[in-house]
Each structure stands twice: as structure tokens, then as C-alpha cells.
Design an enzyme around this catalytic site. Sequence first.
Site, mmCIF file in Angstrom:
data_model
loop_
_atom_site.group_PDB
_atom_site.id
_atom_site.type_symbol
_atom_site.label_atom_id
_atom_site.label_comp_id
_atom_site.label_asym_id
_atom_site.label_seq_id
_atom_site.Cartn_x
_atom_site.Cartn_y
_atom_site.Cartn_z
ATOM 1 N N ALA A 13 0.820 -1.251 -0.022
ATOM 2 C CA ALA A 13 -0.074 -0.133 0.022
ATOM 3 C C ALA A 13 0.765 1.360 0.059
ATOM 4 O O ALA A 13 0.264 2.311 0.164
ATOM 5 C CB ALA A 13 -0.919 0.208 1.041
ATOM 6 N N ASP A 63 8.489 -8.175 5.070
ATOM 7 C CA ASP A 63 8.801 -8.735 3.956
ATOM 8 C C ASP A 63 7.751 -9.752 3.249
ATOM 9 O O ASP A 63 7.580 -10.728 3.693
ATOM 10 C CB ASP A 63 10.113 -9.457 3.969
ATOM 11 C CG ASP A 63 10.632 -9.995 2.818
ATOM 12 O OD1 ASP A 63 10.078 -9.905 1.644
ATOM 13 O OD2 ASP A 63 11.829 -10.708 2.456
ATOM 14 N N SER A 141 -5.060 -10.184 -12.161
ATOM 15 C CA SER A 141 -4.420 -9.393 -13.192
ATOM 16 C C SER A 141 -5.253 -9.784 -14.424
ATOM 17 O O SER A 141 -5.492 -11.160 -14.564
ATOM 18 C CB SER A 141 -2.754 -9.513 -13.497
ATOM 19 O OG SER A 141 -2.605 -8.787 -14.825
ATOM 20 N N TYR A 154 4.554 -14.321 -13.620
ATOM 21 C CA TYR A 154 3.554 -13.547 -13.230
ATOM 22 C C TYR A 154 2.053 -13.921 -13.358
ATOM 23 O O TYR A 154 1.032 -14.014 -12.508
ATOM 24 C CB TYR A 154 3.659 -12.132 -13.661
ATOM 25 C CG TYR A 154 2.524 -11.094 -13.159
ATOM 26 C CD1 TYR A 154 2.930 -10.453 -12.011
ATOM 27 C CD2 TYR A 154 1.699 -10.474 -14.107
ATOM 28 C CE1 TYR A 154 2.331 -9.470 -11.565
ATOM 29 C CE2 TYR A 154 1.076 -9.431 -13.678
ATOM 30 C CZ TYR A 154 1.420 -8.998 -12.393
ATOM 31 O OH TYR A 154 0.366 -7.886 -12.031
ATOM 32 N N LYS A 158 -0.933 -15.141 -10.679
ATOM 33 C CA LYS A 158 -2.359 -14.485 -10.478
ATOM 34 C C LYS A 158 -3.259 -15.576 -10.874
ATOM 35 O O LYS A 158 -4.487 -15.425 -10.260
ATOM 36 C CB LYS A 158 -2.222 -13.412 -11.529
ATOM 37 C CG LYS A 158 -1.454 -12.200 -11.156
ATOM 38 C CD LYS A 158 -1.571 -11.638 -9.741
ATOM 39 C CE LYS A 158 -0.589 -10.277 -9.630
ATOM 40 N NZ LYS A 158 -0.832 -9.834 -8.388
#
Length: 246
Positions: A13, A63, A141, A154, A158
Site C-alpha cells: 500500500a 517482507d 491481473s 506473473y 495471478k
Amino acid sequence: MELTGKTALVTGASRGIGASVARSLGALGAHVVVHGYRNMEAAQVVCQDILGAGGTAEALCFDMGDGAEVEGRVRALTKARPVDVLVHSAGISRDQLMPRLRFADLEEVMGVNLTGALACTKAVVRGMMQRRWGRIVFLSSVVAAMGNPGQVAYSASKSALEGAARSLAREYGKRGITVNCVAPGFIETDMTRDLGPEIREKIVTQTPLGRVGTPEDVAAVVGFLVGRGGAYMTGQVLRVDGGMYM
């Protein structure tokens, strides 16, 4: 102020979509825990934005790629302040064509994007079960559905998030917990800002709404899901992509 009295943890964020989601949830009345890691100064700025708008917020550093650390820090947070809303926005990409993709890159992407999300969920879901109310949103995504050359790691992370959300939705629906995904398309963030003009123009041309999305476009949908509007929605993927995938 639909979320007055609720606490929302937003991962990733300190910038981009996560920062917009944090500000949006603050405006809805939630106390927002703004997660950051490498740029805590930016996370503090987001907190100040929320405070300046009349809300309450605090920053939390850990982390996201270390599952044990994630679970430990978030579990400690829940002992001090029950978490009612979890939005997992933290995400990284290590784009390479398959022959050049290192296993270390694959593990890093899956660690932050998937394992980190599940570690956060594991840490907060017991409290949600006890209170019989909770809202969990994973940021997916458009590439989870479309695929994209050079984004095998990636895309896989997702897609896995969307599958995990459906299973979690079935596990905890009867306890008043909803679990959904929001899948952005081409959004103006640090991750997309460095793309060349030719690539940007091609993407916009392929998008029926004919423009790049904004983090605020995504934050509005997240706010809908965790508010009254999304109370009877779970296990869903809401695409905020301007019609790129349909």
C-alpha cells in the site's frame, strides 16, 4: 462510512493501486494498516493522507516474500487489533521468456504474489471466523485470463490467486467471510509507467474504452466488494480492464 469500526490491512500500500485502495478504505471509515517494505517513507505518506482526510491509519513493515515473517507479523497485529478486511495488493513481476527465466525469479514472484497472500489470509481468517464477518480481496491481473509473452511467472501467480480465492470462498462462506479477486488491466502505475509509447498505444488501441485505467478505478471496485454492495458476492473475479478481456 460503511467500514466505521472495521480494520483493514492493505498489503503493498505504499504506492500505486495499493495506496489508492488504502485511501479509499480510509474514506469509508476503516482504520487502515498500510503495509510497506522497501519504501516505508511512502507508506507513511499514505498514512498521512488518510489522517489528513479525517481517518485513522498506521504503517506496518514486513517482507511479503517471507511467508513465516508475514504470518508472524500479521498474527501479532491481529492480537492488538482484529483485522476485518484484507486486501492483498503487493505484487512483483520478473518478466522473462521461458528459456531465460531463473528458478530464483519464479520462486520470488510466487512467494510475494501467492504465498504472501495466503500467509496473510491464514493469519487473519481465524479471527474473521470467530466474528462471523470478513472481507478478503486479492489483486489479480488480466494476464491471468489472457496470458502474455514473457510473463509466465506473473501469470501463473495471478491464476493461482484466483483459484485460491474460489477455494477459500467455499471454505468460509458460511462464516460470513467473502473472498473475491479484482483483476486490473492496463493501469497507470510504477509497474507500467516505463513501457515505451508504442507498447502503450497498442494496449490502449486494444482496450474498448480507449484509455489507460487509474488506481482509483480499481480502488472503487475494491471498496464496493468490501462494503454493502459486495455482501452477496464471493468467489468472483471482477475485471477492471476497460474491456480488454471479454
